[in-house]
Design a protein around this motif. Structure first.
Motif, PDB file in Angstrom:
ATOM      1  N   THR A 204       9.086 119.285 104.894  1.00  0.00           N
ATOM      2  CA  THR A 204       9.899 118.932 103.727  1.00  0.00           C
ATOM      3  C   THR A 204      11.338 118.636 104.140  1.00  0.00           C
ATOM      4  O   THR A 204      11.950 117.666 103.677  1.00  0.00           O
ATOM      5  CB  THR A 204       9.882 120.077 102.695  1.00  0.00           C
ATOM      6  OG1 THR A 204       8.530 120.303 102.266  1.00  0.00           O
ATOM      7  CG2 THR A 204      10.745 119.722 101.487  1.00  0.00           C
ATOM      8  N   GLN A 205      11.874 119.474 105.020  1.00  0.00           N
ATOM      9  CA  GLN A 205      13.230 119.245 105.518  1.00  0.00           C
ATOM     10  C   GLN A 205      13.312 117.919 106.275  1.00  0.00           C
ATOM     11  O   GLN A 205      14.297 117.171 106.145  1.00  0.00           O
ATOM     12  CB  GLN A 205      13.661 120.396 106.433  1.00  0.00           C
ATOM     13  CG  GLN A 205      13.823 121.739 105.750  1.00  0.00           C
ATOM     14  CD  GLN A 205      14.898 121.713 104.686  1.00  0.00           C
ATOM     15  OE1 GLN A 205      15.927 121.054 104.826  1.00  0.00           O
ATOM     16  NE2 GLN A 205      14.655 122.431 103.589  1.00  0.00           N
ATOM     17  N   MET A 206      12.286 117.621 107.051  1.00  0.00           N
ATOM     18  CA  MET A 206      12.279 116.353 107.785  1.00  0.00           C
ATOM     19  C   MET A 206      12.251 115.165 106.833  1.00  0.00           C
ATOM     20  O   MET A 206      12.927 114.155 107.064  1.00  0.00           O
ATOM     21  CB  MET A 206      11.078 116.303 108.737  1.00  0.00           C
ATOM     22  CG  MET A 206      11.232 117.195 109.962  1.00  0.00           C
ATOM     23  SD  MET A 206       9.999 116.849 111.224  1.00  0.00           S
ATOM     24  CE  MET A 206      10.599 117.900 112.554  1.00  0.00           C
ATOM     25  N   GLN A 207      11.486 115.302 105.775  1.00  0.00           N
ATOM     26  CA  GLN A 207      11.405 114.223 104.794  1.00  0.00           C
ATOM     27  C   GLN A 207      12.744 114.037 104.080  1.00  0.00           C
ATOM     28  O   GLN A 207      13.213 112.903 103.893  1.00  0.00           O
ATOM     29  CB  GLN A 207      10.294 114.529 103.783  1.00  0.00           C
ATOM     30  CG  GLN A 207      10.022 113.381 102.817  1.00  0.00           C
ATOM     31  CD  GLN A 207       8.810 113.657 101.951  1.00  0.00           C
ATOM     32  OE1 GLN A 207       8.223 114.732 101.985  1.00  0.00           O
ATOM     33  NE2 GLN A 207       8.419 112.676 101.156  1.00  0.00           N
ATOM     34  N   GLU A 208      13.366 115.129 103.697  1.00  0.00           N
ATOM     35  CA  GLU A 208      14.634 115.056 102.965  1.00  0.00           C
ATOM     36  C   GLU A 208      15.743 114.431 103.807  1.00  0.00           C
ATOM     37  O   GLU A 208      16.626 113.743 103.283  1.00  0.00           O
ATOM     38  CB  GLU A 208      15.055 116.462 102.510  1.00  0.00           C
ATOM     39  CG  GLU A 208      14.209 117.015 101.369  1.00  0.00           C
ATOM     40  CD  GLU A 208      14.659 118.400 100.943  1.00  0.00           C
ATOM     41  OE1 GLU A 208      15.653 118.900 101.515  1.00  0.00           O
ATOM     42  OE2 GLU A 208      14.020 118.979 100.038  1.00  0.00           O
ATOM     43  N   HIS A 209      15.696 114.657 105.097  1.00  0.00           N
ATOM     44  CA  HIS A 209      16.749 114.155 105.984  1.00  0.00           C
ATOM     45  C   HIS A 209      16.341 112.893 106.744  1.00  0.00           C
ATOM     46  O   HIS A 209      17.054 112.466 107.657  1.00  0.00           O
ATOM     47  CB  HIS A 209      17.159 115.253 106.965  1.00  0.00           C
ATOM     48  CG  HIS A 209      17.795 116.445 106.326  1.00  0.00           C
ATOM     49  ND1 HIS A 209      19.085 116.426 105.819  1.00  0.00           N
ATOM     50  CD2 HIS A 209      17.315 117.690 106.073  1.00  0.00           C
ATOM     51  CE1 HIS A 209      19.372 117.615 105.307  1.00  0.00           C
ATOM     52  NE2 HIS A 209      18.328 118.397 105.441  1.00  0.00           N
ATOM     53  N   ASN A 210      15.183 112.322 106.388  1.00  0.00           N
ATOM     54  CA  ASN A 210      14.725 111.054 106.974  1.00  0.00           C
ATOM     55  C   ASN A 210      14.607 111.154 108.507  1.00  0.00           C
ATOM     56  O   ASN A 210      14.947 110.216 109.240  1.00  0.00           O
ATOM     57  CB  ASN A 210      15.691 109.926 106.596  1.00  0.00           C
ATOM     58  CG  ASN A 210      15.040 108.562 106.629  1.00  0.00           C
ATOM     59  OD1 ASN A 210      13.813 108.445 106.537  1.00  0.00           O
ATOM     60  ND2 ASN A 210      15.834 107.515 106.769  1.00  0.00           N
ATOM     61  N   ILE A 211      14.110 112.280 108.981  1.00  0.00           N
ATOM     62  CA  ILE A 211      14.089 112.569 110.412  1.00  0.00           C
ATOM     63  C   ILE A 211      13.131 111.675 111.181  1.00  0.00           C
ATOM     64  O   ILE A 211      13.472 111.171 112.268  1.00  0.00           O
ATOM     65  CB  ILE A 211      13.733 114.055 110.654  1.00  0.00           C
ATOM     66  CG1 ILE A 211      14.807 114.943 110.040  1.00  0.00           C
ATOM     67  CG2 ILE A 211      13.555 114.328 112.139  1.00  0.00           C
ATOM     68  CD1 ILE A 211      16.212 114.696 110.562  1.00  0.00           C
ATOM     69  N   ILE A 212      11.948 111.469 110.647  1.00  0.00           N
ATOM     70  CA  ILE A 212      10.955 110.680 111.378  1.00  0.00           C
ATOM     71  C   ILE A 212      11.475 109.266 111.619  1.00  0.00           C
ATOM     72  O   ILE A 212      11.307 108.704 112.713  1.00  0.00           O
ATOM     73  CB  ILE A 212       9.604 110.648 110.618  1.00  0.00           C
ATOM     74  CG1 ILE A 212       9.036 112.071 110.501  1.00  0.00           C
ATOM     75  CG2 ILE A 212       8.620 109.745 111.338  1.00  0.00           C
ATOM     76  CD1 ILE A 212       8.856 112.807 111.818  1.00  0.00           C
TER      77      ILE A 212
END
Length: 303
Positions: A257-265
């Motif tokens: 969820t954190q990765m999604q929120e911060h556009n990490i991928i």
């Protein structure tokens, strides 16, 4: 000769080399190995064209790659490899290590009867690969944000044999091997970054191993470094505390969820594209569309 037939001939050479060991236990253990994408062979043949010498070099590189994966699985306590039980899980760590040693030793023996330039290229790659294994183990002791060390490990552990495949292809074809070394180095780093991304984004069925297994083993890959930089102090502590642990499904969801929120991928994929573009720039004037296709397939793969 198409690529699939070439791959079957490569496997035939490997089978012949294993038979020459004249040991039933080695032959039995080897029969349980599975082949992956054979990227290194595909790359070498895309540069050199198909010949007996090229196929033999491919076979030796694939043997070395298999040996390194056998040792990897022991180091990582991995029980699954490409969707099936790993050799160490089925036959024990000792047998997995010794089979890896047989593959390494036989490959080096066969290298000794090839052109010395080819032998030097592959053997120097194995030194880098071994150093990369040590770097990987060292970096896995705790969560870290050392991007330079991460990229260096990717270059040594993953890119080294890819570099050797590209360089050997160039040697066999009489091309400028320096250009192809640059191509292979950047392709290898991009390949590992994509691998690290897929470890997070894909499910266990697609990966052939548990999702997020790298992080659970203590490996801090690029997406986790990218995420760490975006979190507040409390969240940073939480993320670091999960590294190297058998985290719960709720904890996995928190990370994703954190990765999604911060556009990490997206950020990590952009970094892989950066290295891929460097690879393409190196061979821009070589007029070889197959090498561009290999980059595209590597970036767009799902496992």
């Amino acid at each position: 000769m198409n690529t699939q037939i070439a791959f079957e001939r490569i496997k035939g050479y490997i089978h012949g080399y294993i038979q020459e060991c004249k040991n039933d236990e080695v032959i039995t253990l080897y029969s349980h190995l599975s082949y992956g994408k054979m990227l290194r062979s595909k790359l070498l043949l895309a540069i050199s064209d198909i010949s007996d010498d090229a196929l033999r070099v491919c076979a030796l590189i694939e043997m070395i790659q298999s040996a390194s994966l056998l040792h990897d699985d022991v180091i990582d306590d991995a029980t699954i490899r490409r969707g099936t039980p790993s050799i160490n899980a089925t036959f024990g760590n000792k047998n997995a290590i010794m089979l890896g040693d047989v593959l390494y030793s036989k490959a080096f023996y066969e290298l000794s009867v090839l052109d010395v330039e080819l032998a030097k290229s592959v053997s120097s790659a194995v030194v880098r690969l071994s150093v990369g294994e040590i770097e990987d183990v060292s970096l896995s002791k705790q969560f870290h944000t050392n991007r330079e060390a991460y990229v260096r490990m990717c270059a040594d552990k993953t890119a080294a044999l890819i570099v050797a495949a590209a360089e050997c292809g160039a040697i066999l074809k009489g091309l400028n091997k320096h250009i192809y070394r640059i191509y292979g180095e950047n392709l290898g780093i991009a390949f590992q970054i994509i691998d690290d991304i897929l470890d997070i984004t894909q499910d266990a069925l697609t990966l052939g191993k548990p999702s997020m297994s790298d992080f659970k083993e203590g490996k801090t890959t690029l997406p986790y470094m990218d995420l760490y930089e975006c979190l507040d102090d409390e969240q940073k502590e939480i993320l670091a505390s999960y590294c190297g642990k058998k985290i719960s499904s709720e904890q996995e969801i928190w990370i994703k969820t954190q990765m999604q929120e911060h556009n990490i991928i997206h950020k990590s994929v952009a970094c892989a594209h950066l290295y891929a573009n460097r690879a393409l720039e190196a061979i821009a004037f070589e007029n070889n569309d197959k090498l561009s296709d290999i980059i595209t397939q590597m970036l767009n793969r799902s496992f």
